[in-house]
Design an enzyme around this catalytic site. Structure first.
Site, mmCIF file in Angstrom:
data_model
loop_
_atom_site.group_PDB
_atom_site.id
_atom_site.type_symbol
_atom_site.label_atom_id
_atom_site.label_comp_id
_atom_site.label_asym_id
_atom_site.label_seq_id
_atom_site.Cartn_x
_atom_site.Cartn_y
_atom_site.Cartn_z
ATOM 1 C CB CYS A 111 75.727 72.182 39.258
ATOM 2 S SG CYS A 111 74.735 70.882 39.994
ATOM 3 C CD GLU A 165 71.001 67.062 44.932
ATOM 4 O OE1 GLU A 165 71.274 68.249 45.110
ATOM 5 O OE2 GLU A 165 70.028 66.691 44.257
ATOM 6 C CG HIS A 168 60.899 80.857 42.098
ATOM 7 N ND1 HIS A 168 60.052 80.275 42.985
ATOM 8 C CD2 HIS A 168 60.171 81.715 41.379
ATOM 9 C CE1 HIS A 168 58.850 80.768 42.818
ATOM 10 N NE2 HIS A 168 58.894 81.656 41.845
ATOM 11 C CG ASP A 221 70.112 69.683 48.506
ATOM 12 O OD1 ASP A 221 69.599 70.169 49.532
ATOM 13 O OD2 ASP A 221 69.580 69.752 47.385
#
Ligand code: PEP
Ligand code: MG
Length: 757
Positions: A676, A605, A364, A629
């Site tokens: 995305c 994914e 993050h 992924d």
């Protein structure tokens, strides 16, 4: 053997400097194999020669002087063959080269192993013996195992420029060095290193030049005095019950904390140019390493006591010197592991770059840095973090490169690049209110990926048409417990409100893999193939239901919510999740909330979801590809491992074919298909995605304007032609080159750096 191996590596790693490390290597290997000579030659690539760098048994005067051309001699032959060469009489070998200076003529037996790191030969380790004989298999295996480990230490020395400075004694030590990591936020950052480190951890203390040597010594004296006082009080309290040998141990430790004992060693280090904390770390480390290398078990265990002494003194030093990191106007923030809070503490507009030894581009910190537009490189595992305070540093977030103390030419080059980037950004600002469409009018809505509050305003400023992915795990990661339903409702409500009426796709909790919650430990051998995403939340319906209800309640009167499921591998997971959605919706309606049932989507994914994309699409309202992924699982390349990062490429032909199959399946079911993953923000990839028919693209806010610019330069027809062309190609390298050329031809060459992941 394993014990001996470990001890050698331990001793080598704790050497004072690289030269000493090499000397320890040859000494300990010669002893372990009971052989008369052991030597290390390192490859000087600039001159194409192997240089004798350390020896036990050959002429020590020849060290640093003897150079063997890459095409001659047995040492070079080992490097050339990239495998061990084991010969009973080296003098009879056609590649034998007599180098009189090394005095090796009396040695017959020869065993050499290459020192290889990341496919590159760095040098050769040889052992020799006077009597002709072949070293046996176990000796050869030992040397091969050791060489593989030593190569990593040598590679580190090479990366830090230590080896170059040893090769050429006349060269000035500029300290120039280059490191590679995972590019995690694009851009070029030039500034001064500020190292942040956790307190109360001796191993984490950085080296740092003291501003005032005498003041550091005074700090040390006071910390030592406090440490001694602790021991005095402790011994007073414990003495009556302690056996005599334990008492004397107490006395020893108390004496060690004297300024004439350990204190004197620490003072020497301070006077040599390290601050008190760094000097303490060096001295304690030296004693601990020494004790741990001893055969005597009792003495080995004393290492723990010395660590404890060091820790005690450190606490007092840090108590008296709690200075905040000294941020500069152009701070390059550096840490072993950084948190979002570390980034947030840097004063506004002072953060020029981020370097993190651990982590990946999905940590993050990386997500936040990307959203803030701060060039970032993660996973720079071999960087000497603690020596970088106040050093001039360039962070190349496009290519994941870091340049320490760059020479003026290199710096100028990067300054120019940074300037071009600024000009490009300024010219793109005018695009903010323009539609994202191709020249022939094909609309491609651009959405943003968010996860942290800080990026909302940036996303809106960049002209985002909505949120294509809200990573809900972020509020979970930033707490020390699960956020309550009400806490979640407030957070989700803020996001929905700030983007309304634009749609916001919230993803249900996607933990596991590299995203473990500190308060919800998951220890697995293969976390990316383990308990991740929807697998966790379906096993914990209470967590799932609380989250979904919070999302639904937050959407009241706004009605721009969409919900998406991560890591789906099987239709039964979707069926189960839909059942829970219905239940949560009914619960919330029963509570009196007036809400519409949001659209539900599935992330594609993993490979199984590609093959079942149609069945999955038929159950939901939309699908969205998580290309990070998907690439990881199709190519079997860990997205966080810098060692295999070069193999991670979403433009791989296999990934492109999977994407086409997904779009086709989704459209056959009449569903909206978006993407995305990071690929959507890659200017080199985006035209292919448009040509495939993706209905919308979602990316980090900082990529948005560039992607819009690319799309607006091309017609859909041209994009489709490019797609047909790349589909005939068999490697991602060719595909990337082809697409880069297409961008250059319309004058978008300047964007190419931005496209590199
Ligand atoms: C992805 O996998 O592409 C994705 C968007 O999700 P994350 O990066 O959070 O795993
Ligand atoms: Mg994912």
């Amino acid at each position: 053997m394993l014990k001996v191996l470990r001890r050698i590596i331990q001793e080598v790693s704790s050497a004072q400097d690289f030269k000493e490390a090499l000397n320890i290597m040859v000494k300990r290997v010669a002893r372990a194999l009971d052989t008369q000579a052991c030597s290390i030659f390192l490859l000087d690539r600039h001159r194409g020669e192997y240089v004798l760098m350390a020896t036990r048994g050959l002429n020590p005067q020849a060290v640093g002087k003897v150079r063997i051309p890459m095409t001659q001699g047995l040492v070079s032959y080992v490097g050339e063959r990239e495998e061990p060469i084991n010969i009973d009489d080296a003098t009879k070998h056609p590649r034998f080269l007599l180098v009189p200076e090394v005095k090796e003529e009396e040695y017959k037996a020869f065993l050499g192993t290459p020192l290889i790191y990341h496919r590159q030969v760095l040098g050769v380790l040889i052992v020799q013996q006077q009597e002709p004989r072949r070293y046996d298999e176990s000796e050869e295996a030992f040397l091969v195992t050791l060489s593989a480990q030593l190569a990593a230490i040598i590679a580190h020395a090479e990366a830090t420029g230590v080896i170059d400075s040893l090769f050429d004694v006349h060269k000035t030590k500029t300290g120039e060095a280059t490191y590679s990591g995972i590019p995690s936020a694009p851009g070029v950052g030039i500034g001064t290193g500020v190292v942040v480190y956790p307190l109360e951890d001796l191993d984490a203390v950085p080296d740092r030049e003291p501003d005032d040597v005498e003041a550091e010594i005074r700090l040390l004296e006071s910390a030592l005095a406090s440490g001694r006082e602790d021991f005095r009080l402790l011994s007073e309290r414990l003495y009556p019950n302690l056996p005599i040998e334990e008492r004397s141990l107490f006395d020893v430790y108390q004496r060690m904390l004297d300024i004439t004992d350990l204190g004197a060693e620490i003072v020497t280090h301070i006077r040599q140019g390290n601050w008190a904390q760094g000097a303490l770390k060096k001295v304690i480390q030296k004693h601990v390493d020494h004790l741990e290398s001893l055969e005597n078990e009792y003495l080995r265990e004393r290492a723990v006591d010395i660590k404890d002494l060091g820790h005690r003194v450190l606490l007092y030093l840090q108590k008296n010197d709690r200075a905040l990191p000294l941020y500069t106007d152009q701070t390059i923030l550096i840490g072993d592991t950084l948190t979002a809070a570390d980034l947030a503490e840097v004063p506004e507009d002072c953060l020029a770059g981020v370097i993190c030894a651990k982590g990946s581009n999905s940590s993050h910190v990386a997500i936040l840095a990307r959203a803030m537009g701060v060039p970032t490189v993660m996973g720079v595992s071999d960087i000497p973090i603690y020596e970088l305070q106040n050093k001039e540093i360039i962070v190349d977030g496009f290519y994941g490169q870091i340049y320490i103390s760059p020479n003026p030419d290199l710096k100028k080059e990067f300054e120019n690049l940074a300037e071009q980037e600024r000009e490009l950004d300024a010219s793109l600002e005018s695009l903010r209110d323009e539609l994202c469409q191709t020249r022939d009018g094909h609309r491609v809505p651009l959405m943003v990926n968010t996860g942290l509050g800080a990026d909302v305003s940036l996303s809106l400023a960049a002209g985002a048409e909505g949120v294509g992915l809200y990573r809900t795990e972020t509020p979970f990661l930033m707490r020390d417990r699960f956020p309550s339903g009400e806490e979640q409702r407030v957070i989700y409500g803020q996001l929905l409100t700030s983007f309304a009426p634009r749609p916001v796709i919230m993803r249900t909790l996607d933990i596991g893999g590299d995203k473990a919650l500190p308060y919800f430990p998951m220890k697995e051998d293969n976390p990316f193939l383990g308990w991740r995403g929807i697998r966790v939340t379906l096993d914990h319906p209470e967590i799932f239901l609380v989250q979904v209800r919070a999302m639904l309640r937050a959407s009241e009167n706004i009605n721009n919510l969409r919900i998406m499921l991560p890591m789906v591998t099987d239709v039964s997971e979707v069926d189960e999740a839909l059942r829970l959605f219905k239940r949560a919706y009914a619960d919330v309606c029963d509570e009196g909330f007036k809400i519409e049932m949001p659209e539900i989507g599935v992330m594609i994914e993993v490979p199984s979801a590609v093959y079942q994309a149609r069945a999955l699409s038929s159950r939901v309202d939309f699908i969205s590809v998580g290309s990070n992924d998907l690439t990881q699982y199709i190519l079997a390349v860990d997205r966080n491992n810098s060692r295999v990062a070069a193999l991670f490429d979403s433009l791989h032909p296999a990934v492109l074919r999977a994407l086409m199959q997904i779009v086709e399946a989704g459209h056959q079911e009449g569903k909206h298909v978006s993407i995305c993953g990071e690929m959507a923000g890659d200017p080199v990839a985006v035209l292919l995605l448009v040509a495939m028919g993706f209905n919308s693209l979602s990316m980090s806010a900082s990529s948005l304007s560039r992607i819009k610019w690319v799309i607006r330069q091309f017609t859909l027809k041209k994009a489709q032609k490019l797609l047909q062309e790349v589909l005939t190609m068999e490697s991602s390298v060719m595909i990337r080159c082809h697409m880069e050329l297409a961008l250059e031809q319309v004058g978008l060459g300047g964007l190419l750096r931005a496209g590199k992941r």
